[in-house]
Write a protein that holds these residues in place. Structure first.
Motif, PDB file in Angstrom:
ATOM      1  N   SER A  53     -17.773  14.817  61.607  1.00 19.81           N
ATOM      2  CA  SER A  53     -17.291  16.054  62.611  1.00 19.81           C
ATOM      3  C   SER A  53     -18.473  17.148  62.735  1.00 19.81           C
ATOM      4  O   SER A  53     -18.247  18.318  63.041  1.00 19.81           O
ATOM      5  CB  SER A  53     -16.676  16.701  61.683  1.00 19.81           C
ATOM      6  OG  SER A  53     -16.217  16.839  60.321  1.00 19.81           O
ATOM      7  N   ILE A  54     -19.840  16.405  62.377  1.00 20.13           N
ATOM      8  CA  ILE A  54     -20.693  17.585  62.582  1.00 20.13           C
ATOM      9  C   ILE A  54     -22.036  17.202  63.218  1.00 20.13           C
ATOM     10  O   ILE A  54     -22.991  17.930  64.060  1.00 20.13           O
ATOM     11  CB  ILE A  54     -21.828  17.739  60.465  1.00 20.13           C
ATOM     12  CG1 ILE A  54     -20.482  18.078  59.848  1.00 20.13           C
ATOM     13  CG2 ILE A  54     -22.973  18.998  60.536  1.00 20.13           C
ATOM     14  CD1 ILE A  54     -20.914  18.145  58.526  1.00 20.13           C
ATOM     15  N   ASP A  55     -22.476  16.172  63.238  1.00 22.58           N
ATOM     16  CA  ASP A  55     -23.717  15.398  64.270  1.00 22.58           C
ATOM     17  C   ASP A  55     -23.600  15.450  66.072  1.00 22.58           C
ATOM     18  O   ASP A  55     -22.519  15.332  66.221  1.00 22.58           O
ATOM     19  CB  ASP A  55     -24.039  13.359  63.761  1.00 22.58           C
ATOM     20  CG  ASP A  55     -24.074  13.593  62.269  1.00 22.58           C
ATOM     21  OD1 ASP A  55     -23.835  14.642  62.081  1.00 22.58           O
ATOM     22  OD2 ASP A  55     -23.437  12.738  61.928  1.00 22.58           O
ATOM     23  N   HIS A  56     -24.231  16.270  66.172  1.00 23.89           N
ATOM     24  CA  HIS A  56     -24.238  16.052  67.912  1.00 23.89           C
ATOM     25  C   HIS A  56     -26.130  16.620  67.965  1.00 23.89           C
ATOM     26  O   HIS A  56     -26.581  16.968  67.268  1.00 23.89           O
ATOM     27  CB  HIS A  56     -23.443  17.559  68.132  1.00 23.89           C
ATOM     28  CG  HIS A  56     -23.432  18.858  67.875  1.00 23.89           C
ATOM     29  ND1 HIS A  56     -23.377  19.790  66.369  1.00 23.89           N
ATOM     30  CD2 HIS A  56     -24.219  19.954  68.130  1.00 23.89           C
ATOM     31  CE1 HIS A  56     -23.641  20.956  66.008  1.00 23.89           C
ATOM     32  NE2 HIS A  56     -24.422  21.227  68.000  1.00 23.89           N
ATOM     33  N   VAL A  57     -25.904  16.614  69.524  1.00 28.90           N
ATOM     34  CA  VAL A  57     -26.791  17.020  69.921  1.00 28.90           C
ATOM     35  C   VAL A  57     -26.530  18.292  71.149  1.00 28.90           C
ATOM     36  O   VAL A  57     -25.766  18.019  71.880  1.00 28.90           O
ATOM     37  CB  VAL A  57     -28.041  16.095  70.801  1.00 28.90           C
ATOM     38  CG1 VAL A  57     -29.268  16.408  71.364  1.00 28.90           C
ATOM     39  CG2 VAL A  57     -28.349  15.400  69.600  1.00 28.90           C
TER      40      VAL A  57
END
Length: 224
Positions: A35-39
């Motif tokens: 629920s954290i990792d993103h670009v």
């Protein structure tokens, strides 16, 4: 004089964080559910969109639903969203309304997806691995809002946030391009074949400004 040096360093480093990067032959790898990792993709889009085309390559072994491309404006979520519901089923959201299309595809295998939308007619087109799917109609006469927050790896329920692990992407994304026009069938096929003749106007994988958060790695594409 020494007290000024940290501020000088900040001024030098910050512009580099959003420098244009040529990502040809590379992918963003999202190695885990999160629920954290993103670009965050950075673009200066100051006018509403009446037409658009988005193309990208993705490789995932997830069979559940996940977001491929999330575009929100400050006052609205799902302003523009490309979402995979299940194997062979894709949805495009425009202004919170959606259409869904179905394609025959092998699983798991890499996929090239293009989708376009034309405000004057409302016509939505999807192309999967260079093949057109049945057209749909959506939000005729609408304008997609400007000044977006664009996120890969998560589906935004708020402006740049509100992520849900159960809708996160796990896999690899590459060759992402976006235009403020509807590409012709001939142009879509050129993009699918890897041609760089069609100059992107909104997002360009060969000159991309982005910021990663969490566990996202840039690696060579080995499956394209």
């Amino acid at each position: 004089m020494n007290k000024l040096m940290p501020w000088v360093s900040v001024l030098v480093i910050l512009p580099e964080a959003f420098a244009q990067t040529d990502l040809r032959g590379k992918v963003f790898v999202f190695p885990r559910e999160s629920s954290i990792d993103h670009v965050t993709l950075i673009t200066k889009l100051e006018k509403p969109l009446k037409n658009l085309t988005l193309c990208l390559r993705a490789y995932s072994d997830l069979s559940r639903a996940y977001s491929l491309f999330s575009y929100n404006i400050y006052s609205k979520d799902n302003e523009l969203l490309v979402f995979k519901n299940r194997i062979g089923e894709y949805s495009l959201y425009i202004g919170k309304a959606k259409v869904t299309v179905r394609a025959t595809e092998e699983f798991p295998s890499p996929v090239h997806i293009c989708t376009s939308w034309e405000s004057s007619t409302g016509i939505v087109e999807f192309w999967v691995n260079g093949k057109p799917l049945v057209k749909r109609g959506l939000k005729q006469g609408y304008s997609v809002g400007a000044y977006p927050k664009i996120v890969l790896g998560q589906e935004q329920d708020s402006y740049g946030g509100g992520f849900d692990k159960s809708q996160s992407f796990m896999g690899e994304i590459g060759d992402l391009y976006m235009w403020d026009s509807v590409l012709s069938p001939e142009e879509i096929l050129l993009v699918y074949q890897g041609s760089s003749l069609i100059n992107p106007t909104i997002l360009d994988w060969q000159a991309l400004k982005y910021e990663t958060k969490g566990y996202v790695i840039v690696k060579p594409m080995v499956w394209g």
